[in-house]
Design a protein around this motif. Structure first.
Motif, PDB file in Angstrom:
ATOM      1  N   PHE A 434      25.043  49.215  50.762  1.00  0.00           N
ATOM      2  CA  PHE A 434      24.888  47.938  51.453  1.00  0.00           C
ATOM      3  C   PHE A 434      25.841  46.886  50.931  1.00  0.00           C
ATOM      4  O   PHE A 434      26.225  45.967  51.665  1.00  0.00           O
ATOM      5  N   VAL A 438      28.162  44.845  53.420  1.00  0.00           N
ATOM      6  CA  VAL A 438      28.229  43.397  53.516  1.00  0.00           C
ATOM      7  C   VAL A 438      29.674  42.934  53.384  1.00  0.00           C
ATOM      8  O   VAL A 438      30.063  41.916  53.959  1.00  0.00           O
ATOM      9  N   PRO A 441      32.326  43.096  56.972  1.00  0.00           N
ATOM     10  CA  PRO A 441      32.610  42.055  57.967  1.00  0.00           C
ATOM     11  C   PRO A 441      33.806  41.181  57.587  1.00  0.00           C
ATOM     12  O   PRO A 441      34.461  40.621  58.461  1.00  0.00           O
ATOM     13  N   LEU A 442      34.089  41.077  56.308  1.00  0.00           N
ATOM     14  CA  LEU A 442      35.246  40.273  55.893  1.00  0.00           C
ATOM     15  C   LEU A 442      36.540  40.851  56.461  1.00  0.00           C
ATOM     16  O   LEU A 442      37.398  40.122  56.987  1.00  0.00           O
ATOM     17  N   LEU A 445      36.743  40.090  59.982  1.00  0.00           N
ATOM     18  CA  LEU A 445      37.189  38.713  60.193  1.00  0.00           C
ATOM     19  C   LEU A 445      38.691  38.586  60.102  1.00  0.00           C
ATOM     20  O   LEU A 445      39.348  37.970  60.962  1.00  0.00           O
ATOM     21  N   PHE A 468      45.338  21.322  46.456  1.00  0.00           N
ATOM     22  CA  PHE A 468      44.076  21.558  47.153  1.00  0.00           C
ATOM     23  C   PHE A 468      43.675  23.013  47.049  1.00  0.00           C
ATOM     24  O   PHE A 468      42.536  23.357  46.717  1.00  0.00           O
ATOM     25  N   LEU A 472      40.480  24.422  45.079  1.00  0.00           N
ATOM     26  CA  LEU A 472      39.391  25.140  45.747  1.00  0.00           C
ATOM     27  C   LEU A 472      39.144  26.489  45.084  1.00  0.00           C
ATOM     28  O   LEU A 472      37.999  26.901  44.857  1.00  0.00           O
ATOM     29  N   ILE A 475      37.268  25.944  41.996  1.00  0.00           N
ATOM     30  CA  ILE A 475      35.836  25.711  42.223  1.00  0.00           C
ATOM     31  C   ILE A 475      35.114  27.035  42.436  1.00  0.00           C
ATOM     32  O   ILE A 475      34.036  27.283  41.880  1.00  0.00           O
ATOM     33  N   LEU A 479      32.162  28.575  40.175  1.00  0.00           N
ATOM     34  CA  LEU A 479      30.855  29.016  40.670  1.00  0.00           C
ATOM     35  C   LEU A 479      30.542  30.428  40.195  1.00  0.00           C
ATOM     36  O   LEU A 479      29.418  30.755  39.833  1.00  0.00           O
ATOM     37  N   TYR A 480      31.590  31.261  40.190  1.00  0.00           N
ATOM     38  CA  TYR A 480      31.364  32.618  39.684  1.00  0.00           C
ATOM     39  C   TYR A 480      30.966  32.584  38.206  1.00  0.00           C
ATOM     40  O   TYR A 480      30.031  33.261  37.782  1.00  0.00           O
ATOM     41  N   TYR A 482      29.556  30.144  36.672  1.00  0.00           N
ATOM     42  CA  TYR A 482      28.198  29.603  36.623  1.00  0.00           C
ATOM     43  C   TYR A 482      27.182  30.716  36.827  1.00  0.00           C
ATOM     44  O   TYR A 482      26.159  30.787  36.138  1.00  0.00           O
ATOM     45  N   TRP A 483      27.505  31.606  37.785  1.00  0.00           N
ATOM     46  CA  TRP A 483      26.578  32.696  38.036  1.00  0.00           C
ATOM     47  C   TRP A 483      26.464  33.613  36.827  1.00  0.00           C
ATOM     48  O   TRP A 483      25.395  34.078  36.469  1.00  0.00           O
ATOM     49  N   MET A 488      23.781  24.806  34.302  1.00  0.00           N
ATOM     50  CA  MET A 488      24.014  23.809  35.341  1.00  0.00           C
ATOM     51  C   MET A 488      24.788  22.609  34.806  1.00  0.00           C
ATOM     52  O   MET A 488      25.654  22.064  35.477  1.00  0.00           O
ATOM     53  N   LEU A 492      28.275  21.373  36.210  1.00  0.00           N
ATOM     54  CA  LEU A 492      28.430  20.092  36.905  1.00  0.00           C
ATOM     55  C   LEU A 492      29.562  19.272  36.300  1.00  0.00           C
ATOM     56  O   LEU A 492      30.325  18.607  37.015  1.00  0.00           O
ATOM     57  N   LEU A 495      32.716  20.814  37.410  1.00  0.00           N
ATOM     58  CA  LEU A 495      32.812  20.626  38.852  1.00  0.00           C
ATOM     59  C   LEU A 495      33.266  19.205  39.167  1.00  0.00           C
ATOM     60  O   LEU A 495      34.053  18.978  40.099  1.00  0.00           O
TER      61      LEU A 495
ATOM     62  N   TYR B  33      31.698  36.537  61.938  1.00  0.00           N
ATOM     63  CA  TYR B  33      31.689  37.231  60.636  1.00  0.00           C
ATOM     64  C   TYR B  33      30.442  36.861  59.830  1.00  0.00           C
ATOM     65  O   TYR B  33      29.748  37.716  59.284  1.00  0.00           O
ATOM     66  N   ILE B  36      27.309  38.595  61.318  1.00  0.00           N
ATOM     67  CA  ILE B  36      27.001  39.991  60.997  1.00  0.00           C
ATOM     68  C   ILE B  36      26.711  40.170  59.511  1.00  0.00           C
ATOM     69  O   ILE B  36      25.927  41.045  59.118  1.00  0.00           O
ATOM     70  N   THR B  40      23.306  41.909  58.311  1.00  0.00           N
ATOM     71  CA  THR B  40      23.308  43.040  57.371  1.00  0.00           C
ATOM     72  C   THR B  40      22.354  42.765  56.203  1.00  0.00           C
ATOM     73  O   THR B  40      21.566  43.626  55.797  1.00  0.00           O
ATOM     74  N   MET B 108      24.542  29.643  44.292  1.00  0.00           N
ATOM     75  CA  MET B 108      24.790  30.276  42.992  1.00  0.00           C
ATOM     76  C   MET B 108      23.663  29.998  42.028  1.00  0.00           C
ATOM     77  O   MET B 108      23.309  30.834  41.201  1.00  0.00           O
TER      78      MET B 108
END
Lengths: 524, 112
Positions: A434, A438, A441-442, A445, A468, A472, A475, A479-480, A482-483, A488, A492, A495, B33, B36, B40, B108
């Protein structure tokens, strides 16, 4: 010491001054001392000060009438406790000082202290009661007063105390003073005014003499004199020939307990039908044994039990405090106790068991029961538990023996802790599949975008645009992070920094884009 | 009905291809995109259960949120929409980026 005899001194100090002076053989001016004493007394009239004043007065000579007369008033200020004791507020020391003072004063004035005999006994009771004192001063004065009470020439309280155990029918008492010294006066005779049984107030003895055994001990054999039977007795004493200064004994009460041995005889058990009204045949239980056969009873039948309790050597039936019949279930140990009643006409104890109506009491638990007699009394020496028969009771309903109380106290079954089973997770294959699904779809796209003609043609490499895009990307990277490992707050913080940079860059870039767009629109 | 469902769809598709600006088509592709991806994820959750529920929720909310934001962007960027003519497409895009950043931060946080 003369300074101490000033008018403003405390009574206690005046006493110490006078006593010290006397001890050192100084000349004390009696009149001056007396007036100082009386003045100090006027200022402080508590019993304690009066006590000190009496002791001081005892050391002086001359007219002590004022002090001697004051004794009676002071005694009247004492408090009675429990009807047996008298004391002054302030406890042992104060009371001892007052009495000691009164007696010392009496010795000096050669006049008996004006204390009522009964009050003196009550004071003596108080002293004896408080013989376990806690502090040294009280101990000193207590010892002093007890000695005075035992050795003075006016009143010596004496007491008669039972020295044999309470259950001995040969009652011995000893007459002694407060210090425990026996009074061996030849002329002393102790009599029992009367002896009464506590249970019914019957008088069993009256005006009997105690035999003198020497050393202040007197004896009387109650059993021999009157054979009073078992029970609790109170013997009231009186004394004759108690010479002065001894006072006491008359009115004292001695407790004596006379025990007896009992025998339980004529134990008859009979089983009959409920409806039957005639007297059924009964079986006698052998002495000190049990009925040999098990009696079977079901709910149509009833059981009757009679027995006789008497004193050994005397066939007359008597009543005792406890006459019970206990039935114990063989397997579960549950018991039920019935009271046997004394039949007033036959003077026998009886108990009836109707199986049908008593089922509820048994909880309808059928089975074999052991039947026991429990006979006892406070004045019986051989109280007994006697198993007399076995019964097999069958009730109309069936009941379960109740959970015994002791079962509740036994260890409960062990609880095995089971950790929470983690929820079933899908297998790795499924979740990996899965994850790919997931991500697919990228690709879709990107393909679509390419087909639509998205391109990077309009991409200008100005610093704003670059800034820019890099911002981006940063950022997203943040976030990655942070995960995976940040918290937090730090996120922050970062960020904020990156965000501001990106925002400024974006602002510029979009402004340029907008300018481009309006320019191309204008030129269209 | 004189016209079936298939001719309607075909007409719709033709009309869409011809009359929609490329920009909007790009956004539509992005929306598709996201859609779907969300489906999924949901299918996976139905298949294997909701444990851990927070992860599923965050993933799903991410899809839903991104979809909504992209839809907003599309609405605002559509020149045919008179109500939004005051907002320049750049501004709409900037809003989209900003909102997406916030959304992804929350996602996140929640993903566990």
């Amino acid at each position: 010491m003369d300074n101490a005899l000033k008018a403003t001194s405390k009574v206690e100090d005046v006493y110490y001054a006078i006593a010290a002076a006397k001890n050192l053989n100084f000349n004390v001016d009696n009149d001056k001392a007396k007036t100082t004493l009386l003045e100090a007394l006027k200022a402080d009239e508590t019993p304690l000060s009066q006590g000190y004043a009496f002791m001081a007065g005892a050391l002086l000579s001359g007219d002590l009438k004022k002090l001697v007369d004051a004794v009676e008033d002071v005694i009247a200020q004492s408090d009675e406790v429990d009807g047996r004791m008298r004391q002054f507020e302030g406890g042992v020391a104060s009371t001892a000082i007052v009495i000691e003072g009164a007696f010392e004063l009496a010795a000096t004035a050669d006049k008996a202290p004006t204390i009522n005999e009964n009050d003196l006994f009550k004071f003596s009771n108080y002293f004896v009661n408080r013989r376990h004192v806690n502090n040294l001063k009280s101990a000193f004065y207590l010892a002093k007063v007890v000695k005075t009470l035992a050795t003075n020439k006016f009143f010596v309280p004496v007491a008669a105390v039972r020295i044999t155990p309470i259950t001995s029918p040969k009652v011995q008492i000893q007459v002694a003073d407060l210090l425990g010294k026996p009074i061996a006066a030849a002329s002393l005779a102790v009599n029992a005014e009367h002896a009464k049984r506590t249970q019914d107030g019957a008088t069993v003895l009256s005006k009997e003499k105690f035999t003198a055994k020497g050393n202040g001990i007197f004896e009387m054999d109650m059993q021999q004199k009157s054979n009073p039977g078992k029970g609790y007795y109170v013997v009231q004493l009186s004394a004759s020939g108690l010479t002065a200064p001894y006072v006491g004994i008359t009115g004292t009460q001695i407790q004596v307990k006379i025990n007896a041995e009992i025998q339980v005889t004529d134990v008859d058990i009979s089983v009959s039908e409920r409806e039957q009204s005639s007297t059924p045949r009964s079986e006698r239980v052998p002495a000190n044994g049990m009925l040999p056969n098990v009696l079977k009873l079901d709910h149509h039948q009833k059981l009757a039990l009679t027995f006789k309790v008497s004193q050994k050597g005397n066939a007359a039936a008597i009543a005792v405090h406890q006459a019970f019949v206990r039935l114990e279930h063989g397997t579960s140990g549950e018991e039920i106790i019935y009271m046997a009643e004394l039949d007033p006409s036959t003077k026998l104890y009886k108990m009836d068991l109707d199986v049908l109506s008593s089922g509820k009491n048994f909880g309808f638990v059928s089975g074999e029961y052991k039947m026991e007699l429990i006979v006892g009394d406070a004045v019986v020496e051989n109280s007994l538990v006697w198993p007399i028969a076995r019964l097999n009771l069958q009730f109309s309903e069936q009941g379960e023996p109740a959970r015994r109380f002791r079962d509740e106290l036994r260890a409960k079954p062990e609880i095995r802790h089971v950790f929470r089973v983690p929820e079933a997770r899908p297998s790795k294959a499924v979740s990996s599949a899965f994850t790919v699904l997931v991500a697919v779809p990228l690709l879709v796209l990107l393909v679509l975008w390419m087909k639509l003609g998205a391109n990077l043609g309009g991409f200008s490499f100005s610093p704003a645009t670059l800034g820019f895009h890099i911002g981006l990307g940063a950022i997203i990277g943040l976030l990655y992070c942070y995960w995976t490992h940040l918290d937090m707050f730090t996120t922050l913080r970062y960020l904020t920094i990156v965000g501001i940079v990106t925002f400024v860059a974006a602002n510029r870039m979009l402004r340029q884009k907008a300018a481009q767009r309006t320019k191309s629109a204008k030129s269209d | 009905m004189s016209t079936g469902i298939v001719p309607i769809l075909k007409k719709f598709y033709d009309d869409y291809s011809k009359n929609t600006p490329t920009r909007l088509k790009l956004i539509d592709a992005y929306l598709f995109y996201i859609l779907i991806t969300g489906v999924t994820q949901f299918g996976y959750c139905c298949l294997v259960g909701t444990f851990p529920f927070n992860s599923f929720l965050s993933g799903f909310i991410s899809c839903v949120g991104s979809f909504v934001l992209a839809a907003c962007l599309r609405i605002q960027a559509n020149p045919e929409n008179k109500e939004f003519s005051k907002i320049s497409p750049e501004r709409a895009f900037a809003d989209f980026i900003f909102a997406s950043v916030v959304l992804h931060l929350v996602v996140m946080n929640f993903i566990g």
